[in-house]
Design an enzyme around this catalytic site. Structure first.
Site, PDB file in Angstrom:
ATOM      1  N   GLU A   1      13.000   8.459  26.933  1.00  0.00           N
ATOM      2  CA  GLU A   1      13.438   8.077  28.157  1.00  0.00           C
ATOM      3  C   GLU A   1      14.724   7.494  27.948  1.00  0.00           C
ATOM      4  O   GLU A   1      14.840   6.255  27.765  1.00  0.00           O
ATOM      5  CB  GLU A   1      12.606   6.660  28.626  1.00  0.00           C
TER       6      GLU A   1
ATOM      7  N   TYR B   1      19.015  17.203  37.113  1.00  0.00           N
ATOM      8  CA  TYR B   1      17.767  17.901  36.744  1.00  0.00           C
ATOM      9  C   TYR B   1      18.193  19.272  36.111  1.00  0.00           C
ATOM     10  O   TYR B   1      19.095  19.809  36.872  1.00  0.00           O
ATOM     11  CB  TYR B   1      16.673  18.120  37.508  1.00  0.00           C
TER      12      TYR B   1
ATOM     13  N   ASP C   1       0.861  -1.174   0.190  1.00  0.00           N
ATOM     14  CA  ASP C   1      -0.049   0.008   0.083  1.00  0.00           C
ATOM     15  C   ASP C   1       0.800   1.172   0.016  1.00  0.00           C
ATOM     16  O   ASP C   1       2.055   1.335   0.349  1.00  0.00           O
ATOM     17  CB  ASP C   1      -0.676   0.118   0.988  1.00  0.00           C
TER      18      ASP C   1
ATOM     19  N   GLY D   1      10.463  13.485  34.928  1.00  0.00           N
ATOM     20  CA  GLY D   1       9.530  12.480  34.227  1.00  0.00           C
ATOM     21  C   GLY D   1       8.232  11.914  35.287  1.00  0.00           C
ATOM     22  O   GLY D   1       7.835  12.807  35.885  1.00  0.00           O
TER      23      GLY D   1
ATOM     24  N   ASN E   1      14.582  12.381  31.352  1.00  0.00           N
ATOM     25  CA  ASN E   1      13.487  12.954  30.464  1.00  0.00           C
ATOM     26  C   ASN E   1      13.778  14.150  29.738  1.00  0.00           C
ATOM     27  O   ASN E   1      14.413  15.131  30.327  1.00  0.00           O
ATOM     28  CB  ASN E   1      12.157  12.833  31.009  1.00  0.00           C
TER      29      ASN E   1
ATOM     30  N   ASP F   1      -0.127   5.085   0.824  1.00  0.00           N
ATOM     31  CA  ASP F   1      -0.275   6.180   1.824  1.00  0.00           C
ATOM     32  C   ASP F   1      -0.388   5.355   3.153  1.00  0.00           C
ATOM     33  O   ASP F   1      -1.162   4.776   3.462  1.00  0.00           O
ATOM     34  CB  ASP F   1      -1.614   7.004   1.432  1.00  0.00           C
TER      35      ASP F   1
HETATM   36  P1  ADP Z   1      12.130  11.204  36.444  1.00  0.00           P
HETATM   37  O1  ADP Z   1      10.694  10.094  36.276  1.00  0.00           O
HETATM   38  O2  ADP Z   1      11.928  12.403  37.122  1.00  0.00           O
HETATM   39  O3  ADP Z   1      12.548  11.108  34.987  1.00  0.00           O
HETATM   40  P2  ADP Z   1      13.694   8.728  37.123  1.00  0.00           P
HETATM   41  O4  ADP Z   1      13.572   8.014  38.277  1.00  0.00           O
HETATM   42  O5  ADP Z   1      13.474   8.380  35.804  1.00  0.00           O
HETATM   43  O6  ADP Z   1      13.113  10.233  37.379  1.00  0.00           O
HETATM   44  O7  ADP Z   1      15.355   9.384  37.215  1.00  0.00           O
HETATM   45  C1  ADP Z   1      15.856  10.199  36.444  1.00  0.00           C
HETATM   46  C2  ADP Z   1      16.770  11.235  36.889  1.00  0.00           C
HETATM   47  O8  ADP Z   1      17.907  10.631  37.589  1.00  0.00           O
HETATM   48  C3  ADP Z   1      17.374  11.892  35.723  1.00  0.00           C
HETATM   49  O9  ADP Z   1      16.765  13.059  35.258  1.00  0.00           O
HETATM   50  C4  ADP Z   1      18.894  12.466  36.395  1.00  0.00           C
HETATM   51  O10 ADP Z   1      18.735  13.693  37.039  1.00  0.00           O
HETATM   52  C5  ADP Z   1      19.057  11.201  37.467  1.00  0.00           C
HETATM   53  N1  ADP Z   1      20.242  10.224  36.848  1.00  0.00           N
HETATM   54  C6  ADP Z   1      20.999   9.793  37.780  1.00  0.00           C
HETATM   55  N2  ADP Z   1      21.604   8.647  36.967  1.00  0.00           N
HETATM   56  C7  ADP Z   1      20.964   8.623  35.655  1.00  0.00           C
HETATM   57  C8  ADP Z   1      21.444   7.847  34.500  1.00  0.00           C
HETATM   58  N3  ADP Z   1      22.323   6.922  34.485  1.00  0.00           N
HETATM   59  N4  ADP Z   1      20.632   8.025  33.526  1.00  0.00           N
HETATM   60  C9  ADP Z   1      19.569   8.972  33.432  1.00  0.00           C
HETATM   61  N5  ADP Z   1      19.561   9.702  34.596  1.00  0.00           N
HETATM   62  C10 ADP Z   1      20.083   9.652  35.634  1.00  0.00           C
HETATM   63  N1  RBF Z   2       8.738   0.548  28.706  1.00  0.00           N
HETATM   64  C1  RBF Z   2       7.686  -0.497  28.104  1.00  0.00           C
HETATM   65  O1  RBF Z   2       6.566  -0.232  28.672  1.00  0.00           O
HETATM   66  N2  RBF Z   2       8.027  -1.203  27.172  1.00  0.00           N
HETATM   67  C2  RBF Z   2       9.222  -1.376  26.701  1.00  0.00           C
HETATM   68  O2  RBF Z   2       9.598  -2.303  25.983  1.00  0.00           O
HETATM   69  C3  RBF Z   2      10.348  -0.485  27.136  1.00  0.00           C
HETATM   70  N3  RBF Z   2      11.428  -0.770  26.965  1.00  0.00           N
HETATM   71  C4  RBF Z   2      12.405   0.344  27.391  1.00  0.00           C
HETATM   72  C5  RBF Z   2      13.754   0.166  27.175  1.00  0.00           C
HETATM   73  C6  RBF Z   2      14.634   1.114  27.470  1.00  0.00           C
HETATM   74  C7  RBF Z   2      16.294   0.888  27.105  1.00  0.00           C
HETATM   75  C8  RBF Z   2      14.521   1.945  28.397  1.00  0.00           C
HETATM   76  C9  RBF Z   2      15.300   2.948  29.177  1.00  0.00           C
HETATM   77  C10 RBF Z   2      13.114   2.172  28.835  1.00  0.00           C
HETATM   78  C11 RBF Z   2      11.935   1.260  28.375  1.00  0.00           C
HETATM   79  N4  RBF Z   2      10.875   1.192  28.830  1.00  0.00           N
HETATM   80  C12 RBF Z   2       9.709   0.296  28.192  1.00  0.00           C
HETATM   81  C13 RBF Z   2      10.174   2.386  29.369  1.00  0.00           C
HETATM   82  C14 RBF Z   2      10.102   2.178  30.777  1.00  0.00           C
HETATM   83  O3  RBF Z   2       8.872   1.970  31.087  1.00  0.00           O
HETATM   84  C15 RBF Z   2      10.190   4.013  31.314  1.00  0.00           C
HETATM   85  O4  RBF Z   2      11.805   3.860  31.393  1.00  0.00           O
HETATM   86  C16 RBF Z   2       9.687   3.892  32.606  1.00  0.00           C
HETATM   87  O5  RBF Z   2       8.436   3.921  32.524  1.00  0.00           O
HETATM   88  C17 RBF Z   2      10.063   5.327  33.429  1.00  0.00           C
HETATM   89  O6  RBF Z   2       9.209   6.434  33.267  1.00  0.00           O
HETATM   90 MG    MG Z   3      12.848   9.283  33.720  1.00  0.00          MG
END
Ligand code: ADP
Ligand code: RBF
Ligand code: MG
Length: 385
Positions: free
Chosen positions: A316, A328, A21, A252, A266, A23
């Site tokens: 993510e 952050y 297909d 996040g 995030n 589109d």
């Molecule tokens: P959020 O939901 O606010 O993103 P997370 O539990 O995902 O919280 O934690 C993410 C935060 O943790 C990032 O914003 C960063 O400040 C910190 N952090 C520490 N180590 C790492 C890492 N290896 N990778 C990504 N974020 C990290």
């Molecule tokens: N979330 C899913 O629901 N399904 C996935 O297959 C999935 N794969 C991920 C792979 C990687 C490498 C990372 C970093 C995250 C993944 N997540 C996935 C997202 C994960 O659920 C998310 O980081 C958390 O929800 C934190 O907000």
């Molecule tokens: Mg996060």
């Protein structure tokens, strides 16, 4: 030729030809379509809200026009709507982008001499115009059929049966690749094998009639259908044309570290909605630059996190390094260089976590390959805001 099957890719059925297909499957027509309709409806004092998208995907132009005229109570017929909108649309024909994986798929099948047909509900002339903007496409199709060349369009099987006839093969030897429900219905009614690639998010559960539902063309495994496999996968990864995204690290969902033990830094999606909509959801990897801390390996998901069923498409990124504090607000730059897999749902949280750790290993190893490691020095990662 017979290819060795893995447990993950069992042979489904042998086919000889592929019918595509256009589109929503090869071309990202939907966003241009919405833009044109938005502009058009303004003339009538109406506002396009995108809800009709699900109703018109895969229908014939006349059906789509009738749906819109009715839903928006427009004082014109479906035919009038088509004749007013066609000139507006034709200006944009060369702005319609190939969907991720479309060029790769076309090149692959044409170099392996798998006959391909293009079968679209849109008129033959429009098909020709649209594909003429994409070098190499027209020559790759042995057969092109438009909706105006058959009595009834999809969901009727007619267009696919006609394609098989012109390809000189049995319908059962054809693999149809389709994004829409009417297209899948048509393919099955023609007794063909059908791979669905839904163009609208979170719709895959509706495609029960398809033989397989994949998330994007990047996930097509031709060997499942007895066709030559893609040869560009390297150590579990698919190299991509790199793309770039950056901004300050935002809060996040607050569950990455807490629920999964996997922190994800995030990024705000503001200003990146087009870029994000252009990239299929899935697990990707690349390099991450933090303005004051350096450049690190990174693996990430883009999408709706099926396990948590989010309403927003998020980015993510998990930086593969142990930091002793949060960062952050810091400027984070990402170069995305490869693809690993589509996002998936898991019966348990442990299952999800184990899979993400597997992704981490794949990314960590792959990023040492010269093909990926060269982007570590990309100036984008180190440039200041
Ligand atoms: P959020 O939901 O606010 O993103 P997370 O539990 O995902 O919280 O934690 C993410 C935060 O943790 C990032 O914003 C960063 O400040 C910190 N952090 C520490 N180590 C790492 C890492 N290896 N990778 C990504 N974020 C990290
Ligand atoms: N979330 C899913 O629901 N399904 C996935 O297959 C999935 N794969 C991920 C792979 C990687 C490498 C990372 C970093 C995250 C993944 N997540 C996935 C997202 C994960 O659920 C998310 O980081 C958390 O929800 C934190 O907000
Ligand atoms: Mg996060």
């Amino acid at each position: 030729m017979i290819f060795r099957m893995s447990i993950a890719n069992p042979l489904k059925k042998l086919v000889k030809c592929v019918i595509l297909d256009l589109d929503g499957t090869l071309l990202s027509t939907d966003s241009i379509m919405s833009d044109v309709l938005k502009g058009y409806l303004v003339k009538y004092g109406k506002q396009w809200d995108g809800r009709e998208a699900t109703k018109i995907v895969g229908t014939t132009p006349l059906e789509a026009a009738a749906t819109i005229a009715e839903d928006y109570k427009l004082p014109c017929t479906a035919e009038e709507l088509i004749s007013e909108i066609t000139p507006m649309f034709s200006k944009h024909w060369c702005n319609i982008k190939a969907l991720p994986g479309a060029n790769r798929l076309i090149k692959h099948f044409s170099s392996h001499e798998v006959p391909m047909a293009l079968a679209s509900n849109s008129p033959r002339e429009n098909i020709e115009t649209k594909i003429s903007c994409h070098p190499g496409w027209k020559e790759s199709f042995s057969v092109i059929i438009g909706g105006d060349e058959v009595r009834s369009g999809k969901p009727s099987p007619e267009i696919f049966l006609e394609a098989a006839k012109r390809l000189n093969v049995e319908p059962s030897s054809c693999l149809v690749i389709e994004d829409s429900l009417p297209g899948v219905t048509a393919g099955k009614a023609a007794h063909m094998e059908v791979v669905a690639v839904p163009s609208l998010p979170k719709q895959s559960h509706l495609y029960v009639a398809a033989d397989e539902v994949i998330n994007s063309l990047l996930d097509l495994r031709p060997e499942k259908w007895g066709l030559s496999p893609f040869q560009d996968w390297i150590e579990g990864t698919l190299p991509l044309e790199p793309w770039y995204i950056g901004g300050p690290v935002t809060k996040g969902f607050g569950r990455g570290s807490k629920v999964l033990g996997i922190p994800t830094a995030n990024l705000s999606t503001d200003g990146y909605s087009t870029l994000l909509s252009e990239h299929p959801s899935g697990v990707y990897f690349g390099w991450a630059g933090l303005s004051t801390r350096g450049v690190f390996k990174m693996v990430m998901s883009i999408g709706w996190n099926p396990y948590f069923n989010n309403t927003e498409k998020t980015i993510e990124p998990w930086l593969l390094h142990d930091f002793d504090e949060d960062f952050y607000g810091e400027e984070l730059r990402l170069v995305i260089v490869g693809y690993i897999r589509p996002e998936a749902n898991f019966p348990t949280l442990e299952g999800l976590i184990a899979k993400i750790h597997e992704d981490k290993k794949i990314a960590e190893t792959a990023l040492d390959l010269p093909l990926y490691s060269k982007y570590r020095d990309d100036p984008y990662l180190r440039s200041s805001v």
